[in-house]
Write an enzyme that holds these catalytic residues in place. Structure first.
Site, PDB file in Angstrom:
ATOM      1  N   CYS A   9       8.292  -4.770  -9.151  1.00  0.00           N
ATOM      2  CA  CYS A   9       7.501  -4.716  -7.918  1.00  0.00           C
ATOM      3  C   CYS A   9       6.065  -5.175  -8.104  1.00  0.00           C
ATOM      4  CB  CYS A   9       7.543  -3.314  -7.319  1.00  0.00           C
ATOM      5  SG  CYS A   9       6.922  -2.048  -8.429  1.00  0.00           S
ATOM      6  N   HIS A  38      -7.948  -3.618  -4.791  1.00  0.00           N
ATOM      7  CA  HIS A  38      -7.308  -2.946  -3.663  1.00  0.00           C
ATOM      8  C   HIS A  38      -7.686  -3.527  -2.313  1.00  0.00           C
ATOM      9  CE1 HIS A  38      -5.822  -0.338  -6.785  1.00  0.00           C
ATOM     10  NE2 HIS A  38      -4.794  -0.282  -5.965  1.00  0.00           N
TER      11      HIS A  38
HETATM   12  C1  PEP Z   1       2.109  -2.842 -11.035  1.00  0.00           C
HETATM   13  O1  PEP Z   1       1.359  -2.367 -11.894  1.00  0.00           O
HETATM   14  O2  PEP Z   1       2.748  -3.898 -11.188  1.00  0.00           O
HETATM   15  C2  PEP Z   1       2.277  -2.173  -9.744  1.00  0.00           C
HETATM   16  C3  PEP Z   1       3.184  -2.577  -8.891  1.00  0.00           C
HETATM   17  O3  PEP Z   1       1.449  -1.151  -9.464  1.00  0.00           O
HETATM   18  P1  PEP Z   1      -0.081  -1.318  -9.029  1.00  0.00           P
HETATM   19  O4  PEP Z   1      -0.324  -2.774  -8.775  1.00  0.00           O
HETATM   20  O5  PEP Z   1      -0.275  -0.484  -7.816  1.00  0.00           O
HETATM   21  O6  PEP Z   1      -0.789  -0.792 -10.231  1.00  0.00           O
END
Ligand code: PEP
Ligand code: MG
Length: 735
Positions: free
Chosen positions: A660, A347
């Site tokens: 995404c 993060h």
């Molecule tokens: C993913 O898992 O691809 C996603 C977009 O969510 P995160 O990266 O926040 O887990």
């Protein structure tokens, strides 16, 4: 040390004094040069003409062995030691007794200090050897302070100032040129020798008591009380703080004349130097814990709160850090971030990306090699880091920075150009966001909308649970900023690797497979309902899309939908207007959904693939574990077939399917996605320009046809990367 002498005269004086006080015939100092050679810098007793001439390579002879292993050698019959090498220019063959210690600073070897005697059979007692190591530490500070460079031949550089390059992982694109700011700056110990042993021992004892107490109170805090990882680390801290061996070594160092803080530094430096050679990851992890602990103790002794450095061109260097810690720095000051750990979806990296800070991760050893203020270059495109770069390298990157600025300019000029392939397929390029700081990027990048708003980031950067009104305020600001552009909010995706410090969470063996996202949200509907209410209120009279993370079972969608219905009724009862249009979607991140695509599509207004997680579960590869995270290819045929199945199911049902995850932002992968049939993807804002530049040159149908041949071949396995690169090159598509 404080006499105003020229550097060489000072060194000569020091070796002379040591020889006198230790009653030895010889005392010599060797300094490690950048070319890995230990050069004799001063001697009392050996041939003075050999100073700056006598040399040993790292690992060569007794001196080279000490430097290479970072361990002292205490010998009564030096000539018969297997590593002994005779340097004729020094005339040292007659000295049988030998004590040599590494000159260490922050775990790095800067040189070797040696005393020798003719009489065989004498061994330097333990206390003398300890005292000698302490003297070596003082010399280390002197070497680090500079001024010794000019003593040798012209052009010789010392190891301490040697340029070092590291190969890391590229985690956020961009080039950062600046000066090192160590995130947890090593505390600088300036007072080295104590005046009164007893009062210094009691200072140490007191500081240790406060340290232990602070660990105890950390451990008893409710929010960490029953949390796996966190808790385990703190428990080790407690154990270490009580470690009798550690405390004994600290006390000994104080009794040998050091101040309490110098003792902490010395003991830590020894430990680091010895353990750095070990490769066991468990022990190395523990070493980091010990480092943190020693730093805390140092701060306690010096009364420093570990304040950050206020330079205007900071490249923050850290082992790892939390997303919130990065936000403590002023954005304008940070030119780059270099992490010893970190992965693309950590993060802190996601936040850095939102702020447009170039990041390199997995840069092993960078923390101990860096000093605050060292010049440094981070190349977020390749993952390379250049510490103390020579002028040519510095210049090269300054040029590259200029070149990139031009390219950025070109991307900006593409901002208003519609995202259409050469053969006319319109591709929706959306951006990922999660914080208020991201919003200006919506206009700057030319994104069509926000394809993924990670609502948990607000929760993660806060130290207490954001109130309903805070949540609503953020969502309203996002919808306001987006204007006519669509926004897709993802409901809270916490648990797993995204732990909220204020939300009690039991220990889990496999957190990524554990109590997270929808599983947690549906069991504790209070949290999700508060969030849904905030979202619906913020969207009153306007359009909004809401999607659920980590859906595994279709019943979860039904359950979530009924929560939304309840909230809508609630709002109506209190006189709120509904959103003008509310669309519901799910993230496809768990492979179980791949085998129920038709009913899934039937239940939803849209689907977005979270390829970061889908990839993790597809290949059973922990996305946060750097040892495995890059082991498999997200352009491998089996994974691409899975993605294509989703795109095709969307086409069959007329349900828009987007993606995404991070792969959407890499031009080559984005090209692959278009070839699989995706017409909408969402990515970090800086990727929009490069992806658009790619698709403007792409014939989507041609790629789709050629790609289908490959994917439909049942014998095809492995990676499609080669095929895709070849396609891009043949058609002059920038990727
Ligand atoms: C993913 O898992 O691809 C996603 C977009 O969510 P995160 O990266 O926040 O887990
Ligand atoms: Mg995910």
């Amino acid at each position: 040390m404080i006499e105003p002498l020229e550097p060489q005269a000072r060194l000569d004086q020091i070796v002379k004094l040591i020889a006198k006080h230790m009653e030895t015939e010889v005392c010599s100092l060797y300094v490690l040069r950048a070319d890995g050679v230990l050069e004799l810098y001063a001697t009392e007793g050996l041939n003075p003409g050999s100073v700056h001439l006598a040399q040993l390579r790292l690992g060569e002879g007794l001196v080279g062995t000490i430097a290479a292993t970072a361990r002292p050698l205490n010998l009564s019959d030096a000539q018969n030691h297997p590593a002994f090498t005779y340097l004729p220019e020094t005339g040292e063959e007659i000295y049988a007794t030998f004590l040599g210690v590494p000159v260490l600073r922050a775990g790095r070897t800067l040189g070797v200090l040696v005393v020798q005697n003719k009489a065989a059979g004498r061994v330097y007692p333990e206390e003398e050897s300890e005292a000698f190591e302490t003297v070596a530490m003082v010399i280390a500070e002197m070497i680090a302070a500079g001024g010794l460079e000019g003593l040798s031949r012209p052009g010789v550089t010392l190891d301490l100032t040697r340029p070092v390059s590291f190969e890391g992982l590229p985690l956020c694109d961009g080039i950062g040129i600046g000066r090192v700011v160590l995130h947890e700056p090593r505390v600088i110990v300036s007072s080295l020798f104590n005046e009164d042993v007893d009062s210094e021992v009691s200072r140490l004892t007191e500081a240790l008591a406060i340290l232990r107490q602070s660990i105890e109170s950390m451990l008893s805090r409710r929010d960490v009380a029953d949390e796996g990882e966190h808790r385990a680390v703190l428990e080790t801290y407690r154990k270490f703080a009580q470690d009798r061996g550690w405390v004994r070594r600290l006390e000994e160092a104080v009794r040998n004349g050091l101040t309490a803080e110098a003792a902490v530094e010395k003991v830590q430096s020894d430990m680091r130097a010895r353990m750095m050679h070990l490769t066991d990851p468990y022990i190395r992890e523990r070493l980091h814990d010990f480092d943190d602990l020693a730093n805390r103790l140092l701060r306690q002794l010096i009364g420093q709160a570990g304040a950050g450095n206020a330079v205007s061109d900071a490249v923050v260097v850290a082992r790892n850090m939390g997303a919130a810690e990065l936000l403590d720095y002023h954005r304008g000051q940070i030119k780059g971030l270099v992490l010893e750990e970190g992965a693309a979806t950590s993060h802190v990296v996601i936040v850095a990306r939102a702020l447009g800070i170039p990041v390199a991760g997995q840069v092993k050893g960078v923390v101990s090699m860096s000093e605050n203020g060292d010049p440094i270059v981070v190349d977020g495109e390749s993952g390379d880091v250049h510490l103390r770069p020579p002028p040519e390298v510095h210049e090269l990157f300054a040029d590259k920075l200029g070149f990139r600025a031009e390219r950025q300019q070109r991307y900006r000029s593409l901002r208003e150009v519609p995202a259409k392939t050469r053969d006319g397929a319109a591709i929706g390029l959306q951006m990922n966001a999660g914080l208020l700081v991201d919003l200006p990027q919506l206009d700057e990048s030319g994104a069509e909308g926000i394809g993924l708003f990670r609502t948990e980031l607000q929760f993660m950067v806060a130290s207490t649970m954001p109130r309903a009104s805070d949540q609503e305020r953020l969502y309203r600001a996002v919808i306001d900023a987006a204007g006519e552009k669509p926004v897709t909010f993802r409901t809270l995706d916490v648990g797993g690797d995204k732990l909220l410090p204020y939300l009690a969470h039991g220990p889990e063996q496999n957190p990524a497979l554990g109590y997270r996202a929808m599983r947690l949200a549906l069991d504790r509907p209070g949290l999700l309902r508060t969030q849904l209410r905030a979202l619906l209120k913020a969207a009153t009279g306007r359009n909004v899309k809401i999607m659920f993370p980590m859906v595994t079972d279709l019943a979860e969608i039904d359950a979530a939908r009924s929560l939304i219905d309840r909230e809508l009724q609630h709002l109506e009862r209190f006189g709120y207007t509904r959103p003008k249009e509310l669309q519901l979607g799910a993230m496809l991140e768990v492979p179980s959904l791949l085998y129920q695509l038709d009913p899934l599509m039937g239940m939803l207004d849209f689907v977005s693939i979270g390829s970061n997680d889908l990839f993790q579960f597809f290949f059973a590869v922990d996305r946060g574990n750097a040892n495995v995270a890059t082991r498999y290819d997200d352009l491998s045929v089996p994974f691409l077939r899975a993605l294509r199945d989703v795109a095709l199911a969307g086409e069959r049902h007329g349900v828009p399917v987007s993606l995404c995850g991070e792969m959407a932002g890499r031009p080559l992968s984005a090209m692959a996605l278009i070839g699989l049939g995706f017409r909408s993807i969402s990515m970090a804002p800086p990727s929009i320009g490069p992806v658009k530049a790619m698709l403007l040159e792409l014939d989507a149908q041609k790629l789709r046809d050629e790609f289908a041949e490959l994917l439909d071949d049942p014998n095809e396995a492995g990676s499609a990367r080669g095929f895709l690169k070849d396609f891009a090159e043949r058609h002059r598509i920038p990727y």
